[in-house]
Design an enzyme around this catalytic site. Structure first.
Site: not given
Ligand code: FAS
Ligand code: PHB
Length: 390
Positions: A72, A201, A293, A297, A385
């Site tokens: 994009h 957005y 989100p 980032k 961005y």
């Molecule tokens: P993660 O949380 O992805 O992974 C952590 C891993 O560690 C998991 O697999 C878990 O099972 C494991 N773990 C946890 N505790 C443990 C323990 N005690 N022992 C062993 N393993 C354990 N980011 C965006 O950029 N855009 C978005 O739209 C967006 N939406 C999101 C929505 C939600 C609901 C959440 C919670 C996050 C969102 N994020 C978004 C942020 C998300 O994408 C994170 O930045 C990303 O998952 C980060 O990756 P990790 O650091 O690997 O952590």
């Molecule tokens: C998504 O596609 O999940 C998404 C994209 C942009 C954002 C947040 C979430 O800023």
């Protein structure tokens, strides 16, 4: 068992770090308390910065991302019934973002790790890092009721916000910063064509809305919602009706609706833990920081943390220099805080706050007006961005 690096967490951080280390001939074992299906079942990020794309390529796992991802070159801000395109490519000298779901990125990394026969232990209970402030770090865990120990040189805490690694840091050595936002995001996935070819957005008096996608046939939509909202109170019909109200008329009219297959509510917070290193334990990704989100980032910060730690570990094992790992926390935090600021700014500009008074409303309108009439202002938005340099 002994290895060089134990990685706690098989999410994007842990898997990307593991794949890069493997390419550099550095052995790592990944432990996760969950199973693959659970990890792949979480619907999260959708937008990758070019730095993240580059790391996937460096890890040798970027093939499907380039084949199926959507490059994009811009996105739109919608307000006052109109939308205004932010031309990322024009404003940043040709940069853009890649729309590719975190689920698929995680799946790709899992498959590539399995293909090289690297060790990932899923369903590992009671994972605990030990002696990381000493010279003999190790990690214990249980599977099927049997306790295990892995001795290592370093531990990478890639276990997310609710993980064990940050909590293992000595209380007197860690400082946390937090801002909780008074609303959440209700997200929906449906196999319908996206309402627009790029993301939208939307700032609306009824609340923020985001139109995103996973492919040309799968859409991802979000609505700002109150923190006490329950997913079960949001039928598809209610969601589509509210989304239509928050979009400019030409988008609302063009919206293709259909049955959702995922709906969830996520709270929004900004959170940073300092430092990101405690002896031979390194915090990576969501284990160290969380952003709303709005700025897309979260996943991308996890990737830049991985970049800094991977470079430091390579320097340690290949050049016997600890300069890189010693600089890890400061280097990562410098980029983290800029992304935390940007995500806070985007969230503040686009959402309705319960205590938003007339003055705050006018400030939001002035911000949006400035962004859509000043190249300098739009350039600041665009360069953050697409992602600041590593
Ligand atoms: P993660 O949380 O992805 O992974 C952590 C891993 O560690 C998991 O697999 C878990 O099972 C494991 N773990 C946890 N505790 C443990 C323990 N005690 N022992 C062993 N393993 C354990 N980011 C965006 O950029 N855009 C978005 O739209 C967006 N939406 C999101 C929505 C939600 C609901 C959440 C919670 C996050 C969102 N994020 C978004 C942020 C998300 O994408 C994170 O930045 C990303 O998952 C980060 O990756 P990790 O650091 O690997 O952590
Ligand atoms: C998504 O596609 O999940 C998404 C994209 C942009 C954002 C947040 C979430 O800023």
């Amino acid at each position: 068992m002994r290895t060089q690096v134990v990685i706690i967490g098989s999410g994007p951080s842990g898997l990307l770090l593991g794949q890069l280390l493997a390419k550099a001939g550095i052995e790592a074992v990944i432990l996760d308390r969950a199973g693959k299906d659970y990890i792949l079942g979480r619907v999260r990020a959708g937008v990758l910065e070019s730095g993240t794309v580059g790391l996937m390529d460096e890890a040798g796992a970027g093939g499907r991302m380039h084949a199926e991802g959507l490059p994009h070159g811009g996105f739109s801000l919608a307000f006052d019934g109109r939308d205004h395109r932010i031309d990322l490519a024009d404003l940043t000298g040709g940069k853009g973002v890649m729309v590719y779901g975190q689920t698929e990125l995680t799946r790709d990394l899992m498959q590539h790790r399995e293909a090289i026969g690297a060790a990932t232990i899923y369903d590992a209970a009671n994972v605990r890092p030990h002696d990381f402030d000493g010279r003999s770090p190790y990690v214990t865990y249980e599977t099927a009721g049997v306790s295990h120990r892995i001795d290592c040189d370093f531990i990478a805490g890639c276990d997310g916000f609710h993980g064990v690694s940050r909590k293992a840091a000595p209380e007197k050595s860690i400082t946390t910063f937090e801002k909780v936002y008074p609303f959440g995001w209700l997200g929906l996935l449906a196999d319908v064509p996206p309402v627009n070819h790029e993301l939208i957005y939307a700032n609306h008096p009824r609340g923020f809305a985001l139109c995103s996608m996973r492919s040309q046939s799968r859409s991802r939509y979000y609505l700002q919602c109150a923190l006490d909202e329950k997913v079960e109170d949001w039928s598809d019909e209610r969601f589509w009706g509210e989304l239509r109200r928050r979009l400019p008329a030409h988008h609302a009219d063009a919206l293709v609706i259909g049955p959702s297959f995922e709906k969830s509510i996520a709270p929004l917070r900004s959170f940073v833990a300092e430092p990101m290193r405690f002896g031979n334990l390194f915090l990576v990704g969501d284990a160290a920081h969380i952003v709303p989100p709005t700025g897309a980032k979260g996943l991308n910060l996890a990737a830049s943390d991985v970049h800094y730690l991977y470079a430091g570990l390579c320097e340690y094992y290949q050049d016997r220099s600890s300069a890189g790992i010693d600089a890890y926390s400061a280097r990562a935090l410098s980029r983290v805080w800029k992304a935390v600021r940007f995500s806070w700014w985007m969230t503040t500009m686009l959402h309705r706050f319960p205590d938003t008074g007339a003055f705050d409303q006018k400030i939001q309108e002035a911000e949006l007006d400035y962004l859509t009439h000043s190249r300098a202002a739009a350039t600041v938005l665009a360069e953050n961005y697409v992602g600041l340099a590593y």
